[in-house]
Design an enzyme around this catalytic site. Structure first.
Site, short mmCIF file in Angstrom:
data_model
loop_
_atom_site.label_atom_id
_atom_site.label_comp_id
_atom_site.label_asym_id
_atom_site.label_seq_id
_atom_site.Cartn_x
_atom_site.Cartn_y
_atom_site.Cartn_z
CD GLU A 665 -3.05 -1.05 0.56
OE1 GLU A 665 -3.52 0.07 0.32
OE2 GLU A 665 -3.54 -2.10 0.11
CG ASP A 676 -3.65 -4.98 3.12
OD1 ASP A 676 -4.61 -4.23 2.83
OD2 ASP A 676 -3.15 -5.81 2.34
CE LYS A 680 -5.25 -8.01 0.81
NZ LYS A 680 -3.87 -8.26 0.41
#
Ligand code: ADP
Ligand code: ASP
Ligand code: MG
Length: 813
Positions: A665, A676, A680
């Site tokens: 990112e 992150d 997910k």
């Protein structure tokens, strides 16, 4: 004998008039011809405008007059280089008379329907004269006859009714002895029994031709215009429309009554009973086949065409006092008849509690006054309500003789409209089932026509209109992929994919016919300034069918606006994870909006970039399977980092490299902190039916306190250098245990966690290379061996192709 009519555009310039003469000469070798002509294109409107200005004491009527005069003199000078004195004298005298009439209107500031007819009659008078004189100059055997001597009407100025016995007699009498090859007649104009000039209604030259054709029982009537026949929809509004080869009289009548201007509605009437076919042809493309309207039954499609009438008002009379009491409708319609208000469409609920009808919006105020007055007693007694008037509406009608023999046509029509967020205000379906009419908002007409056209006339072709925000690495790849695949999609999937809007954080551009995919980058540089709100407003304003908003940013403001798109039935495709990993309630609401407004919300790239992970999960669930455990390596960036980190490298350098290659990112802390990955697995948990928030996910970070507390990206990198020993320790431990370091996400028994793990040899995660992702789904059906999805899980190209796949999913939907 054959009757041909040429419309305004066909005689709108010297070039077109020459073309008309060529067509007439070709025909006249075989037979005698009658040629009806309109005024030169645009002249009728200009005459009316001049009259209106004069009536309003606005002296600019003089410049309008000058314009009209110039148009005629320019055309004659281009057609006849050295005209005879008498020709110019005639034109001068006619234009002088026109000027006198306008001066008179100016003086008394009044323009009655009677004077208006006199005024507009100059258009056809002048055009027919010019055309006939040009032909005479070329030695053609031609005579101009004034239709006013032939067509006799009542005194209903502006829209006179034909007296057929007298008219037929006049026509038959005149043509009995007429032996010229070609007769030129001005269309539209007529005369009343007491010798006043009348007209047959706007567009009435078609009607003139039909009256003459019927009186003489000719074999064929040809209407020559500026398009190649009657189209499946107005070609100016629907690009994909195409000419209809054959239509029955009924179909043509319905289409023209409901707005297909190419044929003036009363035209069919005189020729219908005599079975004279009408052939619609294109003056500018005489070889095009055109449309034949006749009695012949054709076995074509059930639905033949769509037409629209703009600027409609819908009036509703309702009240408990109406139920079961006869005579309400009679009184209502009598009132409208007295006011000479034409009713275009009626629907009445079977409860008789209300009656609803559509009229020309220009008449709505008059109708409202007259009805309220006529029913004032009942309104005072609260038996009925004052009439309800809704303006700014339009009618869109689907037409075809054979529709009655096919089930589900209206269902298909309404669902196509519904899918595109087009609200239907009223529906009328004639008892003959040749026509299904809907009343919708005026602003939705173009979209509705295109939507219905696509559904019924385009062999499953589908146009997708895409709006992309964020054209960084991934966005740019997406545009490139679309550019490369456009042709393939059209040919193989019948999808016409167009990018209509593009924005980055500074600029945005739009083109409702599709942006150029060659020059979009430079075009974007000179676009208007971006604002999320303005972008949304433009998408709404353009109001295109099958619109898709694509978010290729990582911006929370963009994510916050998805609901506004979904609410407009605009699909949303996002690689931005924020919306699906924010608080559960907003995620749920987006899913609900997607259902309620029938707009797809797809975010496959949120997990595993282009890998079909979410889609597989959804398919498992849809088929009745249940997810028991998910184990996954979901961070391409962390995988890249730990695959490249060892005792020969520095942790800081590997992270820097990952960022440089676009695997992290923009802020690498989001990846390295495990947030992150947590997002997910959260998304997968939610998609598998669990109510979960980010806080519910256990996250054992492998970062040091200093790493986690850094307050900028630069600062963070600095702490990586300082804490190198910590990372070397992690590596050394794994090496000693003969393991690989992998950042693993797990969902089991309704609980999720993420963290760095030492993976032993033989485990499916052990050999995961580069930036690959892997997901193992254990389900009620996949108990022993999981379903495994594995492959590149990061990178601009694969992420773009994941977005692309979501767009295509919507297209196939
Ligand atoms: P003319 O001046 O030749 O009489 P019109 O302007 O009256 O021509 O009619 C032709 C126009 O009708 C076309 O240019 C087109 O814009 C419009 N039109 C509306 N609906 C249809 C349709 N379904 N098929 C063809 N033309 C249509
Ligand atoms: N000139 C008239 C009109 O514009 C009649 C016609 O063209 O058919 O309405
Ligand atoms: Mg016309």
């Amino acid at each position: 004998m054959n009757v041909l009519k040429f419309g305004g555009t066909s005689v709108g310039s010297s070039k077109n008039i020459k073309q008309v003469i060529t067509i007439l000469q070709d025909y006249s070798e075989k037979e005698q011809l009658i040629c009806v002509v309109s005024a030169i294109g645009g002249i009728t409107n200009k005459l009316l405008k001049a009259g209106e200005l004069a009536q309003n004491k606005d002296e600019s009527y003089l410049s309008k007059f000058k314009e009209i005069k110039e148009i005629h003199f320019n055309i004659i000078s281009e057609l006849i280089p050295n005209p005879k004195e008498s020709v110019l004298d005639y034109l001068e005298s006619k234009l002088h008379a026109l000027k006198n009439l306008l001066d008179g209107i100016y003086l008394i500031n009044e323009l009655s329907p009677k004077t208006s007819d006199k005024l507009v009659s100059f258009g056809e008078t002048l055009s027919s004269y010019i055309i006939a004189e040009t032909m005479k100059q070329q030695g053609i055997n031609v005579v101009r006859k004034n239709s006013q001597d032939l067509i006799t009407t009542n005194s209903n100025f502006g829209h006179a009714q034909v007296n057929y016995p007298v008219t037929n007699n006049n026509i038959q009498f005149y043509f009995k002895d007429a032996n010229q090859k070609i007769t030129i007649l001005p269309g539209f104009v007529s005369k009343s029994l007491d010798n006043e000039i009348t007209t047959l209604g706007r567009g009435g030259s078609d009607f003139t031709a039909a009256i003459v054709a019927a009186a003489l029982k000719v074999n064929r009537l040809e209407i020559w215009t500026d398009v190649s026949g009657m189209y499946t929809a107005n070609p100016k509004l629907v690009k994909q429309a195409y000419p209809i080869k054959n239509l029955s009289y009924q179909e043509a009548m319905e289409l023209s009554h409901f707005g297909a201007k190419v044929l003036y509605p009363p035209t069919v009437q005189p020729v219908l009973s005599l079975n004279i076919p009408i052939h619609i042809k294109n003056t500018l493309q005489p070889d095009a086949e055109g449309t034949v309207i006749s009695n012949e039954i054709t076995n074509g499609k059930a639905a033949k065409g769509i037409s629209n009438i703009d600027d409609i008002a819908l009036l509703t009379l309702q009240g408990n006092g109406m139920v079961g009491i006869p005579g309400f409708s009679k009184r209502l319609f009598e009132t409208l008849a007295q006011e000479k208000i034409n009713i275009i469409l009626i629907t009445q609920a079977s409860s008789e509690h209300s009656i609803c009808f559509g009229i020309d919006q220009n008449d709505s105020f008059k109708a409202e006054q007259a009805i309220n007055e006529s029913f004032q007693n009942e309104i005072a007694l609260h038996k009925i309500d004052p009439i309800l008037v809704e303006n700014n509406l339009a009618i869109v009608a689907l037409i075809g003789d054979n529709m009655k023999n096919h089930q589900g046509i209206s269902g298909r029509m309404f669902s196509a409209l519904g899918k595109n967020n087009i609200n239907i205000r009223a529906i009328a379906q004639g008892a003959s089932e040749k026509n299904i009419s809907t009343v919708i908002a005026q602003k939705d007409v173009k979209k509705a026509l295109n939507t219905i056209h696509e559904r019924f006339f385009e062999d499953q072709n589908k146009q997708l209109n895409v709006f992309i925000t964020g054209v960084g690495n991934v966005g740019e790849r997406l545009v490139e992929q679309i550019k490369l695949q456009k042709k393939y999609l059209k040919e193989h999937l019948k999808i016409n994919l167009r990018i209509i809007g593009l924005a980055n954080s500074r600029k945005m551009i739009f083109n409702d016919s599709g942006l150029s995919l060659k020059s979009w980058k430079t075009d974007l540089e000179s676009g208007e300034n971006t604002s999320l709100k303005a972008f949304l407003e433009r998408v709404k304003e353009l109001n295109l069918r099958n619109s898709i908003f694509v978010d290729v940013t990582a911006n929370s403001d963009v994510a916050n606006i998805y609901s506004d798109y979904l609410r407009e039935s605009i699909a949303v495709v996002a690689c931005n994870k924020i919306a699906c990993s924010n608080d559960f309630e907003s995620y749920k609401q987006l899913k609900e909006f997607s259902k309620k407004y029938n707009a797809s919300f797809l975010f496959e790239t949120n997990v595993g970039a282009g890998l079909p992970i979410i889609d597989t999960l959804r398919n498992l669930m849809a088929s009745g399977d249940k997810i028991t455990t998910i184990q996954a390596v979901l961070s391409g960036s962390l995988n890249f980092v730990f695959n490249n980190f060892n005792d020969q490298t520095k942790f800081h350098d590997v992270v820097k490299q990952a960022q440089k290659e676009g695997y992290t990112e923009p802020d690498p802390r989001i990846d390295l902190s495990g947030v992150d990955v947590a997002r997910k697995i959260l998304i997968l948990a939610r998609e598998s039916g669990l109510k979960m928030d980010l806080e519910d996910i256990e996250n054992h970070s492998f970062l040091t306190k200093a790493n986690l507390e850094s307050d900028s990206v630069d600062d963070f990198y600095q702490t990586l250098i300082t804490d190198e020993a910590h990372f070397q320790n992690l590596y050394a431990s794994a090496k000693q245990n003969k393991c690989q370091l992998k950042y693993v996400a797990e969902l089991k028994d309704g609980k999720a966690k993420v963290g760095l793990k030492e993976i032993p040899v033989g485990h499916p995660f052990y050999n995961l290379e580069g930036k690959d992702n892997i997901v193992m789904f254990y389900t009620e059906r996949y108990t022993e061996q999981p379903m495994i999805i594995k492959g590149a899980g990061a990178g601009a190209d694969v992420t773009a192709s994941g977005l692309f796949a979501d767009i295509i999913r919507i297209g196939n939907n």
